[in-house]
Design a protein around this motif. Structure first.
Motif, PDB file in Angstrom:
ATOM      1  N   ALA A 278     -42.422  19.101   0.715  1.00 33.54           N
ATOM      2  CA  ALA A 278     -41.567  20.061   0.018  1.00 33.54           C
ATOM      3  C   ALA A 278     -41.334  21.280   0.908  1.00 33.54           C
ATOM      4  CB  ALA A 278     -42.221  20.480  -1.293  1.00 33.54           C
ATOM      5  N   GLY A 279     -40.085  21.725   0.915  1.00 37.55           N
ATOM      6  CA  GLY A 279     -39.698  22.833   1.764  1.00 37.55           C
ATOM      7  C   GLY A 279     -39.159  22.411   3.110  1.00 37.55           C
ATOM      8  N   GLY A 280     -39.325  21.149   3.436  1.00 37.91           N
ATOM      9  CA  GLY A 280     -38.867  20.641   4.716  1.00 37.91           C
ATOM     10  C   GLY A 280     -37.397  20.269   4.722  1.00 37.91           C
ATOM     11  N   SER A 281     -36.965  19.695   5.837  1.00 33.22           N
ATOM     12  CA  SER A 281     -35.560  19.352   6.036  1.00 33.22           C
ATOM     13  C   SER A 281     -35.410  17.929   6.552  1.00 33.22           C
ATOM     14  CB  SER A 281     -34.922  20.317   7.051  1.00 33.22           C
ATOM     15  OG  SER A 281     -34.948  21.639   6.585  1.00 33.22           O
ATOM     16  N   LEU A 282     -34.272  17.354   6.255  1.00 37.11           N
ATOM     17  CA  LEU A 282     -33.878  16.060   6.799  1.00 37.11           C
ATOM     18  C   LEU A 282     -32.362  16.092   7.000  1.00 37.11           C
ATOM     19  CD1 LEU A 282     -35.750  13.318   4.696  1.00 37.11           C
ATOM     20  CD2 LEU A 282     -36.059  13.787   7.132  1.00 37.11           C
ATOM     21  N   ARG A 283     -31.896  15.315   7.951  1.00 36.08           N
ATOM     22  CA  ARG A 283     -30.460  15.139   8.111  1.00 36.08           C
ATOM     23  C   ARG A 283     -30.132  13.660   8.007  1.00 36.08           C
ATOM     24  NH1 ARG A 283     -26.110  16.433  12.937  1.00 36.08           N
ATOM     25  NH2 ARG A 283     -27.111  14.631  13.934  1.00 36.08           N
ATOM     26  N   LEU A 284     -29.299  13.339   7.055  1.00 33.06           N
ATOM     27  CA  LEU A 284     -28.824  11.976   6.891  1.00 33.06           C
ATOM     28  C   LEU A 284     -27.508  11.808   7.638  1.00 33.06           C
ATOM     29  CD1 LEU A 284     -29.449  11.409   3.076  1.00 33.06           C
ATOM     30  CD2 LEU A 284     -31.036  11.144   4.988  1.00 33.06           C
ATOM     31  N   SER A 285     -27.312  10.626   8.162  1.00 28.85           N
ATOM     32  CA  SER A 285     -26.059  10.292   8.829  1.00 28.85           C
ATOM     33  C   SER A 285     -25.460   9.054   8.186  1.00 28.85           C
ATOM     34  CB  SER A 285     -26.293  10.031  10.316  1.00 28.85           C
ATOM     35  OG  SER A 285     -26.800  11.169  10.963  1.00 28.85           O
ATOM     36  N   CYS A 286     -24.147   8.980   8.232  1.00 32.47           N
ATOM     37  CA  CYS A 286     -23.436   7.824   7.702  1.00 32.47           C
ATOM     38  C   CYS A 286     -22.410   7.409   8.747  1.00 32.47           C
ATOM     39  CB  CYS A 286     -22.749   8.178   6.392  1.00 32.47           C
ATOM     40  SG  CYS A 286     -21.743   6.854   5.700  1.00 32.47           S
ATOM     41  N   ALA A 287     -22.675   6.285   9.391  1.00 26.37           N
ATOM     42  CA  ALA A 287     -21.783   5.788  10.425  1.00 26.37           C
ATOM     43  C   ALA A 287     -20.790   4.804   9.818  1.00 26.37           C
ATOM     44  CB  ALA A 287     -22.593   5.111  11.519  1.00 26.37           C
ATOM     45  N   ALA A 288     -19.525   4.996  10.149  1.00 27.15           N
ATOM     46  CA  ALA A 288     -18.468   4.150   9.595  1.00 27.15           C
ATOM     47  C   ALA A 288     -17.806   3.325  10.685  1.00 27.15           C
ATOM     48  CB  ALA A 288     -17.425   5.020   8.898  1.00 27.15           C
ATOM     49  N   SER A 289     -17.443   2.130  10.333  1.00 21.40           N
ATOM     50  CA  SER A 289     -16.699   1.282  11.267  1.00 21.40           C
ATOM     51  C   SER A 289     -15.207   1.491  11.035  1.00 21.40           C
ATOM     52  CB  SER A 289     -17.052  -0.182  11.032  1.00 21.40           C
ATOM     53  OG  SER A 289     -16.632  -0.567   9.733  1.00 21.40           O
ATOM     54  N   GLY A 290     -14.405   1.036  11.971  1.00 22.40           N
ATOM     55  CA  GLY A 290     -12.963   1.092  11.786  1.00 22.40           C
ATOM     56  C   GLY A 290     -12.344   2.357  12.313  1.00 22.40           C
ATOM     57  N   ARG A 291     -11.017   2.376  12.352  1.00 19.98           N
ATOM     58  CA  ARG A 291     -10.291   3.496  12.932  1.00 19.98           C
ATOM     59  C   ARG A 291      -9.619   4.357  11.882  1.00 19.98           C
ATOM     60  NH1 ARG A 291      -6.917   0.124  17.325  1.00 19.98           N
ATOM     61  NH2 ARG A 291      -7.078  -1.442  15.690  1.00 19.98           N
ATOM     62  N   THR A 292      -9.984   4.174  10.610  1.00 18.68           N
ATOM     63  CA  THR A 292      -9.332   4.926   9.550  1.00 18.68           C
ATOM     64  C   THR A 292     -10.286   5.877   8.844  1.00 18.68           C
ATOM     65  OG1 THR A 292      -9.779   3.155   7.964  1.00 18.68           O
ATOM     66  CG2 THR A 292      -7.679   3.086   9.163  1.00 18.68           C
ATOM     67  N   PHE A 293     -11.381   6.191   9.477  1.00 21.65           N
ATOM     68  CA  PHE A 293     -12.408   7.028   8.848  1.00 21.65           C
ATOM     69  C   PHE A 293     -11.828   8.339   8.361  1.00 21.65           C
ATOM     70  CE2 PHE A 293     -16.532   8.599   7.973  1.00 21.65           C
ATOM     71  CZ  PHE A 293     -16.629   9.892   8.478  1.00 21.65           C
ATOM     72  N   SER A 294     -10.963   8.942   9.126  1.00 19.17           N
ATOM     73  CA  SER A 294     -10.431  10.262   8.773  1.00 19.17           C
ATOM     74  C   SER A 294      -9.519  10.235   7.548  1.00 19.17           C
ATOM     75  CB  SER A 294      -9.673  10.854   9.965  1.00 19.17           C
ATOM     76  OG  SER A 294      -8.559  10.033  10.299  1.00 19.17           O
ATOM     77  N   THR A 295      -9.166   9.063   7.075  1.00 18.47           N
ATOM     78  CA  THR A 295      -8.301   8.963   5.899  1.00 18.47           C
ATOM     79  C   THR A 295      -9.093   8.830   4.603  1.00 18.47           C
ATOM     80  OG1 THR A 295      -8.101   6.547   5.984  1.00 18.47           O
ATOM     81  CG2 THR A 295      -6.537   7.825   7.300  1.00 18.47           C
ATOM     82  N   TYR A 296     -10.413   8.852   4.704  1.00 13.19           N
ATOM     83  CA  TYR A 296     -11.269   8.714   3.528  1.00 13.19           C
ATOM     84  C   TYR A 296     -11.966  10.024   3.195  1.00 13.19           C
ATOM     85  CZ  TYR A 296     -10.799   3.646   3.962  1.00 13.19           C
ATOM     86  OH  TYR A 296     -10.307   2.381   4.031  1.00 13.19           O
ATOM     87  N   VAL A 297     -11.995  10.334   1.923  1.00 14.07           N
ATOM     88  CA  VAL A 297     -12.920  11.340   1.415  1.00 14.07           C
ATOM     89  C   VAL A 297     -14.312  10.714   1.470  1.00 14.07           C
ATOM     90  CG1 VAL A 297     -13.661  12.570  -0.651  1.00 14.07           C
ATOM     91  CG2 VAL A 297     -11.217  12.441  -0.069  1.00 14.07           C
ATOM     92  N   MET A 298     -15.264  11.469   1.956  1.00 12.81           N
ATOM     93  CA  MET A 298     -16.633  10.956   2.059  1.00 12.81           C
ATOM     94  C   MET A 298     -17.531  11.654   1.046  1.00 12.81           C
ATOM     95  SD  MET A 298     -16.482   8.609   4.277  1.00 12.81           S
ATOM     96  CE  MET A 298     -18.244   8.293   4.419  1.00 12.81           C
ATOM     97  N   GLY A 299     -18.472  10.898   0.540  1.00 16.43           N
ATOM     98  CA  GLY A 299     -19.394  11.461  -0.435  1.00 16.43           C
ATOM     99  C   GLY A 299     -20.806  10.959  -0.226  1.00 16.43           C
ATOM    100  N   TRP A 300     -21.736  11.738  -0.730  1.00 19.16           N
ATOM    101  CA  TRP A 300     -23.141  11.331  -0.778  1.00 19.16           C
ATOM    102  C   TRP A 300     -23.574  11.305  -2.241  1.00 19.16           C
ATOM    103  CZ3 TRP A 300     -26.065   9.572   3.194  1.00 19.16           C
ATOM    104  CH2 TRP A 300     -25.616   9.826   4.496  1.00 19.16           C
ATOM    105  N   PHE A 301     -24.269  10.269  -2.596  1.00 10.99           N
ATOM    106  CA  PHE A 301     -24.833  10.102  -3.930  1.00 10.99           C
ATOM    107  C   PHE A 301     -26.313   9.795  -3.773  1.00 10.99           C
ATOM    108  CE2 PHE A 301     -21.114   9.839  -6.785  1.00 10.99           C
ATOM    109  CZ  PHE A 301     -20.105   9.832  -5.843  1.00 10.99           C
ATOM    110  N   ARG A 302     -27.029   9.921  -4.863  1.00  9.64           N
ATOM    111  CA  ARG A 302     -28.441   9.549  -4.843  1.00  9.64           C
ATOM    112  C   ARG A 302     -28.824   8.913  -6.167  1.00  9.64           C
ATOM    113  NH1 ARG A 302     -31.160  15.616  -4.761  1.00  9.64           N
ATOM    114  NH2 ARG A 302     -30.704  16.176  -6.934  1.00  9.64           N
ATOM    115  N   GLN A 303     -29.855   8.098  -6.091  1.00  8.35           N
ATOM    116  CA  GLN A 303     -30.351   7.435  -7.289  1.00  8.35           C
ATOM    117  C   GLN A 303     -31.866   7.391  -7.254  1.00  8.35           C
ATOM    118  OE1 GLN A 303     -28.683   3.533  -8.031  1.00  8.35           O
ATOM    119  NE2 GLN A 303     -29.160   3.684 -10.210  1.00  8.35           N
ATOM    120  N   ALA A 304     -32.463   8.044  -8.228  1.00 10.53           N
ATOM    121  CA  ALA A 304     -33.916   8.026  -8.371  1.00 10.53           C
ATOM    122  C   ALA A 304     -34.308   6.884  -9.301  1.00 10.53           C
ATOM    123  CB  ALA A 304     -34.389   9.364  -8.941  1.00 10.53           C
ATOM    124  N   PRO A 305     -35.540   6.421  -9.230  1.00  8.77           N
ATOM    125  CA  PRO A 305     -35.978   5.316 -10.089  1.00  8.77           C
ATOM    126  C   PRO A 305     -35.761   5.633 -11.561  1.00  8.77           C
ATOM    127  CG  PRO A 305     -37.584   5.711  -8.375  1.00  8.77           C
ATOM    128  CD  PRO A 305     -36.591   6.822  -8.280  1.00  8.77           C
TER     129      PRO A 305
END
Length: 126
Positions: free
Chosen positions: A13-40
């Motif tokens: 607790a109190g720490g940091s992390l950086r998540l990355s999301c790598a996308a394939s294809g040449r149309t990445f800039s045409t997408y809205v990107m989002g992050w979601f999470r799901q706990a048990p």
């Protein structure tokens, strides 16, 4: 587009992390990107979103001021910088891509996203 999320792990607790999301294809800039999470035992919830060029960002109240979403269209990658992590942030985090307009109600809803990554586990210990 295919998405792959990585960067999760175990942090105190109190720490940091950086998540990355790598996308394939040449149309990445045409997408809205989002992050979601799901706990048990809980539903998948919106965490953050970002418009095509990164000029507009959107956050859930629970992470505002602690998390920052960003994207690098030249690298086909989206990021989620997570600071001041809390045990309640523990979840599987998913990145997603949307063909819908940014800033609408669909930006905040899982149903508004067309492609999903496989998820990465984030565990915050107290």
């Amino acid at each position: 587009v295919q998405l792959q999320a990585f960067g999760g792990g175990l942090v105190q607790a109190g720490g940091s992390l950086r998540l990355s999301c790598a996308a394939s294809g040449r149309t990445f800039s045409t997408y809205v990107m989002g992050w979601f999470r799901q706990a048990p035992g809980k539903e998948r919830e919106f965490v953050a979103g970002i418009s095509w060029s990164g000029g507009n960002t959107y956050y859930a109240d629970s992470v505002k001021g602690r998390f920052t979403i960003a994207r690098d269209n030249a690298k086909n990658t989206a990021y989620l910088q997570m600071n001041s992590l809390k045990p309640e942030d523990t979840a599987v985090y998913y990145c997603a891509a949307s063909r819908n307009l940014p800033g609408t109600s669909r930006t905040w809803s899982a149903s508004g996203y067309d492609y999903w990554g496989q998820g990465t586990q984030v565990t915050v210990s107290s």
